[in-house]
Scaffold this motif. Sequence first.
Motif: not given
Length: 218
Positions: A30-32, A65, A70-71, A73
């Motif tokens: 979940g980290v960008k 998103k 970018y994150y 997944t």
Amino acid sequence: MATMLPRTNLNEQVYGTLRNRVLQRDPGPGVKLSLHELATELGVSRSPVHHALTRLVSEGLLTVKARRGYYVTPVTPETVGDGYDVRLALELHAAERTVGLVPPAQLARSRELMEESEQAISQGDWDAANAAFHEFQIDLAGNGMLSHVYRQLSVNLMMQVIRGGKLEGGEFLAREHRAIVDGFDASDLAATQLAIRAHIESGKRIALEAIERAGGVL
């Protein structure tokens, strides 16, 4: 301090570096990821970083998103379950198209790959040997699109995230590979598909148990 990479095959080197980080969950789910910060850290332009991030999106390791970047997944029970269901459907279809029709030389090669996967259990290179074994069986169907879709399945990369370099259940995974090969050798479609189902269920169970131990997401 920036990590300077050699300029040879720069796109591949940046991709490999970032892919390994994502598989190792550095950063976590979940980290960008910042394209600008990564380019600065690696001492490269934004172009090879963008190229790498785009490839990781296509592999399902990153998510885009809209207008937010970018994150990483997350690997969840739902994504793993869905991925294994698709993998099962593809492997059962390939078996239906090939069992009883495979030439002796290819049956022998399938057994060789099975034996190599057994050796890999103790040598720590399971992912490559396991992929080679299953991809060969898919390729027997002679359907290029089927082979392409199978190789693009993110569930195979999810398992690398889940295992984190460790392998659980190596002994029964090897037995399950052997059962699949025995089914092909006997030209027994029912036995082959039963063995495939058992093998997929084992992989799914190992994955779901690992995710549960990690708190529900990896």
